[in-house]
Design a protein around this motif. Structure first.
Motif, PDB file in Angstrom:
ATOM      1  N   GLY A 283       0.799  -1.219   0.000  1.00  0.00           N
ATOM      2  CA  GLY A 283       0.000   0.000   0.000  1.00  0.00           C
ATOM      3  C   GLY A 283       0.830   1.266   0.000  1.00  0.00           C
ATOM      4  N   ASN A 284       2.068   1.203   0.481  1.00  0.00           N
ATOM      5  CA  ASN A 284       2.905   2.401   0.595  1.00  0.00           C
ATOM      6  C   ASN A 284       3.998   2.482  -0.465  1.00  0.00           C
ATOM      7  N   SER A 285       4.058   1.514  -1.357  1.00  0.00           N
ATOM      8  CA  SER A 285       5.145   1.454  -2.331  1.00  0.00           C
ATOM      9  C   SER A 285       4.814   2.261  -3.580  1.00  0.00           C
ATOM     10  N   ARG A 286       5.775   3.067  -4.026  1.00  0.00           N
ATOM     11  CA  ARG A 286       5.591   3.858  -5.248  1.00  0.00           C
ATOM     12  C   ARG A 286       5.692   2.981  -6.484  1.00  0.00           C
ATOM     13  N   ILE A 287       6.482   1.918  -6.389  1.00  0.00           N
ATOM     14  CA  ILE A 287       6.646   0.990  -7.518  1.00  0.00           C
ATOM     15  C   ILE A 287       6.303  -0.416  -7.029  1.00  0.00           C
ATOM     16  N   VAL A 288       5.468  -1.116  -7.776  1.00  0.00           N
ATOM     17  CA  VAL A 288       5.115  -2.496  -7.449  1.00  0.00           C
ATOM     18  C   VAL A 288       5.331  -3.350  -8.694  1.00  0.00           C
ATOM     19  N   VAL A 289       6.015  -4.476  -8.508  1.00  0.00           N
ATOM     20  CA  VAL A 289       6.219  -5.439  -9.587  1.00  0.00           C
ATOM     21  C   VAL A 289       5.283  -6.613  -9.345  1.00  0.00           C
ATOM     22  N   GLY A 290       4.392  -6.860 -10.297  1.00  0.00           N
ATOM     23  CA  GLY A 290       3.426  -7.944 -10.168  1.00  0.00           C
ATOM     24  C   GLY A 290       3.874  -9.181 -10.913  1.00  0.00           C
ATOM     25  N   VAL A 291       3.780 -10.327 -10.246  1.00  0.00           N
ATOM     26  CA  VAL A 291       4.193 -11.608 -10.827  1.00  0.00           C
ATOM     27  C   VAL A 291       2.953 -12.441 -11.131  1.00  0.00           C
ATOM     28  N   GLY A 292       2.869 -12.974 -12.336  1.00  0.00           N
ATOM     29  CA  GLY A 292       1.754 -13.826 -12.725  1.00  0.00           C
ATOM     30  C   GLY A 292       2.186 -15.255 -12.950  1.00  0.00           C
ATOM     31  N   ARG A 293       1.214 -16.096 -13.290  1.00  0.00           N
ATOM     32  CA  ARG A 293       1.509 -17.509 -13.503  1.00  0.00           C
ATOM     33  C   ARG A 293       2.416 -17.717 -14.714  1.00  0.00           C
ATOM     34  N   GLY A 294       2.465 -16.728 -15.621  1.00  0.00           N
ATOM     35  CA  GLY A 294       3.337 -16.826 -16.781  1.00  0.00           C
ATOM     36  C   GLY A 294       4.814 -16.830 -16.439  1.00  0.00           C
ATOM     37  N   VAL A 295       5.160 -16.464 -15.207  1.00  0.00           N
ATOM     38  CA  VAL A 295       6.565 -16.498 -14.785  1.00  0.00           C
ATOM     39  C   VAL A 295       7.047 -17.944 -14.641  1.00  0.00           C
ATOM     40  N   LYS A 296       6.174 -18.826 -14.187  1.00  0.00           N
ATOM     41  CA  LYS A 296       6.350 -20.290 -14.178  1.00  0.00           C
ATOM     42  C   LYS A 296       7.312 -20.838 -13.126  1.00  0.00           C
ATOM     43  N   LYS A 297       8.514 -20.291 -12.990  1.00  0.00           N
ATOM     44  CA  LYS A 297       9.518 -20.896 -12.105  1.00  0.00           C
ATOM     45  C   LYS A 297       9.794 -20.029 -10.879  1.00  0.00           C
ATOM     46  N   LYS A 298      10.003 -20.711  -9.745  1.00  0.00           N
ATOM     47  CA  LYS A 298      10.333 -20.016  -8.502  1.00  0.00           C
ATOM     48  C   LYS A 298      11.669 -19.286  -8.621  1.00  0.00           C
ATOM     49  N   GLU A 299      12.601 -19.889  -9.378  1.00  0.00           N
ATOM     50  CA  GLU A 299      13.910 -19.261  -9.561  1.00  0.00           C
ATOM     51  C   GLU A 299      13.772 -17.919 -10.287  1.00  0.00           C
ATOM     52  N   THR A 300      12.840 -17.868 -11.238  1.00  0.00           N
ATOM     53  CA  THR A 300      12.609 -16.620 -11.965  1.00  0.00           C
ATOM     54  C   THR A 300      12.007 -15.566 -11.037  1.00  0.00           C
TER      55      THR A 300
END
Length: 401
Positions: A283-300
């Motif tokens: 809620g307080n972050s100016r930048i948020v990176v969203g991860v979806g199922r298309g990322v596929k791997k935990k390492e990624t």
């Protein structure tokens, strides 16, 4: 009959009971046990009335709750916000947002903005409530309210609300506020619209218009509470705009007498542990990176987290990413997760269904990365990059700030 069933809506008329047991047989929830007379478990009973209909001697009675029928122009008055504080006693962001919206509603109804603060009497919270527009601050303090127990907070809130009779009560749809608002509404026998994304006043009726997504987000429903008070709505964090704080503003402080308050005897607090989630607050972050199922791997995901850390960004995820274990549930964004409004949202491997985009509607800029050119996320994105995540990530990692 014990203290929990004495005031329960479903009652047994023992002088009429013939002990046939048909009520117990008719109960689909196993809430009735036959002894000399039917014994009702109020925690299992759903008040469906099946047992009442099945009883041949009319020994069971389902009492209808008393309703409140005061409408606008009657005795109910005031736009109230149920205040929520952080662990350090400061005012939560959603409370500031609700106070800003309450001021808009109050201006249309020519009523005052008021706040209800339960348990905490933090000077910082009280000062903030006034600075963000609360003209009157109701304090409900009691030793048993020192720690948050939902049932006790609900009882305290209801005691004050019944005394003061507000017209409207707004609650943040936070993990704490969701359950608390439902209990308050049930105890007051009033309506509650959950997870609202907009509020307004009907110009003709003066009723609160409670607006929220419905049918999977495919349409917006406008709901009103014409005959019960207070009109209650819980509002998603991040969708309303807080006003600028004005330290010069002062609010009237009212301490309510809860000396006769009785906490819920069914619950005993054994221990309390403050748990902090890693990383910046969404809620307080100016930048948020969203991860979806298309990322596929935990390492990624781990590599994305490293890059986000360099950017000073928080990492979130779609429901699909949470379901496959790529992202923790408390970082979920969307209709069934958090609502955020960062300056920049970077969606990586997210398809962009309405359930997710409902949670990022307040973002000022959206960048989408997805190999599918037809993905719905590109319809809401300001910038799009149709490439596989694995191809995009090395170039993203090279970005410096």
């Amino acid at each position: 009959m014990n203290e929990h069933t004495a005031s329960f809506a479903l009652q047994v008329r023992e002088d009429q009971c013939i002990g046939c047991g048909m009520c117990a047989d008719a109960c689909a929830y196993g809430a009735i046990r036959m002894a000399e007379y039917p014994e009702i478990d109020p925690y299992k009973c759903r008040l469906c009335g099946s047992c009442v209909q099945a009883c041949p001697s009319e020994a069971l009675a389902l009492n209808e709750p008393e309703t409140q029928t005061q409408i606008s122009g009657g005795t109910s008055k005031g736009i109230w916000v149920l205040a929520e504080t952080e662990a350090d006693g400061t005012l939560s962001a959603v409370t500031k947002e609700l106070l800003g919206k309450a001021a808009v509603l109050a201006e249309k109804l020519h009523q005052d903005v008021e706040a209800l603060l339960i348990g905490s009497e933090s000077d910082a919270a009280v000062s903030s409530l006034a600075a963000y527009g609360a003209q009157r601050i109701h304090l409900a303090g009691h030793p048993s309210l020192a720690s948050f127990i939902e049932e006790n907070y609900a009882r305290a809130a209801v005691q004050v609300i019944r005394e003061c009779r507000p017209d409207i009560l707004l609650v943040g749809a936070t993990p704490r506020g969701r359950g608390l608002s439902a209990r308050i509404a049930a105890l007051l026998q009033t309506g509650l619209t959950a997870d609202c994304t907009e509020l307004d006043i009907d110009a003709e009726t003066g009723l609160l218009q409670q607006i929220r997504p419905a049918f999977g987000g495919n349409l917006m429903a406008t709901i009103a509470t014409p005959a019960h008070r207070p009109q209650m709505a819980s509002v998603r964090p991040g969708v309303m705009k807080a006003r600028e704080a004005d330290p010069a503003l002062k609010g009237e402080c009212i301490r309510h007498d809860l000396s006769d308050f009785k906490c819920d005897g069914r619950i005993r607090l054994l221990d309390e542990v403050l748990e902090t989630a890693g990383g910046d607050s969404l809620g307080n972050s100016r930048i948020v990176v969203g991860v979806g199922r298309g990322v596929k791997k935990k390492e990624t995901v781990e590599r994305i987290c490293q890059w986000a850390k360099r950017l000073g960004a928080a990492v979130a995820g779609s429901r699909a990413a949470v379901e496959v274990g790529l992202i923790d549930a408390h970082l979920q964004v969307g209709q069934t997760g958090q609502t955020i409004a960062p300056d920049l949202y970077i969606a990586i491997g997210i398809s962009g269904q309405i359930q997710h985009t409902a949670g990022i509607a307040g973002a000022k800029r959206i960048i989408a990365i997805n190999p599918d050119k037809t993905a719905p996320i590109f319809n809401v994105a300001d910038y799009g990059w149709a490439v596989p995540v694995e191809e995009a990530l090395p170039q993203l990692m090279a970005v410096q700030v």
